[in-house]
Design an enzyme around this catalytic site. Structure first.
Site, PDB file in Angstrom:
ATOM      1  N   CYS A 122       0.840  -1.209   0.000  1.00  0.00           N
ATOM      2  CA  CYS A 122       0.000   0.000   0.000  1.00  0.00           C
ATOM      3  C   CYS A 122       0.872   1.255   0.000  1.00  0.00           C
ATOM      4  CB  CYS A 122      -0.931  -0.018   1.213  1.00  0.00           C
ATOM      5  SG  CYS A 122      -1.951   1.467   1.306  1.00  0.00           S
ATOM      6  N   CYS A 139      -0.450   4.134   2.047  1.00  0.00           N
ATOM      7  CA  CYS A 139      -0.353   3.975   3.505  1.00  0.00           C
ATOM      8  C   CYS A 139       1.082   4.204   3.980  1.00  0.00           C
ATOM      9  CB  CYS A 139      -0.748   2.569   3.953  1.00  0.00           C
ATOM     10  SG  CYS A 139      -2.202   1.907   3.165  1.00  0.00           S
ATOM     11  N   ASP A 140       2.052   3.685   3.226  1.00  0.00           N
ATOM     12  CA  ASP A 140       3.418   3.575   3.751  1.00  0.00           C
ATOM     13  C   ASP A 140       4.458   4.415   3.021  1.00  0.00           C
ATOM     14  OD1 ASP A 140       2.482   1.721   5.619  1.00  0.00           O
ATOM     15  OD2 ASP A 140       2.666   0.082   4.188  1.00  0.00           O
TER      16      ASP A 140
END
Ligand code: NAP
Length: 325
Positions: free
Chosen positions: A144, A147-148
């Site tokens: 992701c 997300c990261d």
């Protein structure tokens, strides 16, 4: 985000319709079912909001000429579904008995009975399956980018895959990473022309074809130190020094919990009848419909998922009408 939570006791009544999943298929089904006064219950699943909730700019959903952020699009759909009387429950399905009618669902928030079931459980990111990759998930290995990506500011990273997801991740990650190396196992890309051209034109993205990852380095140190790569034509191996590896290699349908209850195809997708989205167990299972990526291996777009969610809700409504509700 509005969320009408039934706290625990789902068994107060038999529902007209329960929707499994809260991505764009499930939420569109909820909007239609709620407007038909079916008072749907949405079990939000493992990944509330589905794949759109972890994506960035959606440029091809009609109605937003400048694009819209995936989480915002999902948030809007959820508000719209709530406005017409949808109930949301943060829970997922453990098992279902489609043999008894009303259908009995065992969920992480208790048992629920329903006259119709709309399966919109979507698909989840695929992994390479290397032991070193699995050991380093959350320590530099991620599926992701949104997300990261933030954790890789000024650092070199790799993205694996040759489709639109990989291009999208690579382009997004250039905001943070010092350099993105995109690794693809074949010479030809599956990505759409426009996405591939953007990646090719980006000065901080290097595309390497015919290359696979044999090992993620850094298991002992508990952080990604690099990748051991192999050229699939020559067999030559090399090391790529990166601090992170992002997977963009497609998705698996979330349908394992239906094994034995409804028919899945060889790759685990729910088998549906074209245009009516009915499911089967040898013969049609009346009252159980499926929509979105859990049953779609061909299009897998937000708009097609929404469209099939609408269709499934209309079919559920028709089924209930025909059965005297
Ligand atoms: P995809 O089109 O199925 O592509 C997956 C890629 O990963 C392929 O290039 C595949 O290689 C590679 N791959 C699969 N398993 C692998 C493995 N074990 N090791 C190495 N490589 C592997 O999946 P996707 O990119 O997630 O896209 C899915 C759908 O969503 C598509 O219809 C796409 O257009 C759409 N989508 C659209 C957007 C957008 O428009 N913004 C963004 C994301 C996704 P091979 O090519 O060799 O099979």
């Amino acid at each position: 985000m509005p969320s009408t939570i039934d706290t625990g006791n789902l068994m107060t009544e038999t529902r007209d319709t329960v929707i499994l999943g809260s991505g764009c298929a499930g939420l569109t089904a909820a909007i239609y079912a709620a407007r038909a006064n079916l008072k749907p219950l949405v079990l939000e699943g493992h990944e509330p909001g589905g794949q759109l909730s972890i994506t960035t700019l959606v440029e091809n959903f009609p109605g937003w000429p400048e694009g819209i952020q995936g989480p915002e699009l999902i948030d809007n759909m959820k508000k719209q579904a709530a406005r017409f009387g949808t109930t949301f429950q943060l829970a997922h399905l453990n098992s279902v008995d489609t043999g008894a009618h009303p259908f009995r669902l065992q969920t992480t928030a208790g048992e629920v009975h329903t006259r119709t079931l709309i399966i919109a459980s979507g698909a989840s990111a695929r992994w390479l399956g290397l032991p070193s990759e699995q050991a380093l998930i959350g320590h530099g290995v991620s599926s992701c980018a949104t997300c990261d990506g933030f954790f890789f500011r000024g650092r070199p990273i790799a993205v694996v895959g040759g489709g639109d997801s990989a291009m999208e991740e690579a382009l997004f990650l250039t905001r943070f990473a010092s350099k993105v190396t995109l690794l693809h196992r074949r010479p030809a890309f599956r990505a759409s022309k426009i996405m591939l051209e953007r990646a090719l034109a980006h000065p901080n993205i290097e595309l390497r074809t015919n290359t696979v990852v044999d090992e993620v380095l850094g298991v002992e140190e508990q952080e990604v130190k690099g990748l051991r790569l192999r050229d699939v034509n020559t067999g030559d191996t090399s090391t790529l020094a990166v601090d992170g590896m992002f997977l963009g290699i497609g998705h698996e349908p979330n349908a394992k919990m239906f094994a034995g209850q409804i028919d899945l195809d060889a790759d685990g997708y729910v088998r549906t009848t074209e245009n009516v989205l009915t499911t089967h167990r040898g013969v049609i299972v009346p009252g159980v419909f499926a929509c979105g990526d859990v049953q779609d291996r061909r299009y897998r777009q937000a708009i097609t998922a929404s469209g099939s969610g609408c269709m499934a809700a209309l079919e559920a409504e028709k089924y209930l009408e025909e059965h005297g509700r």
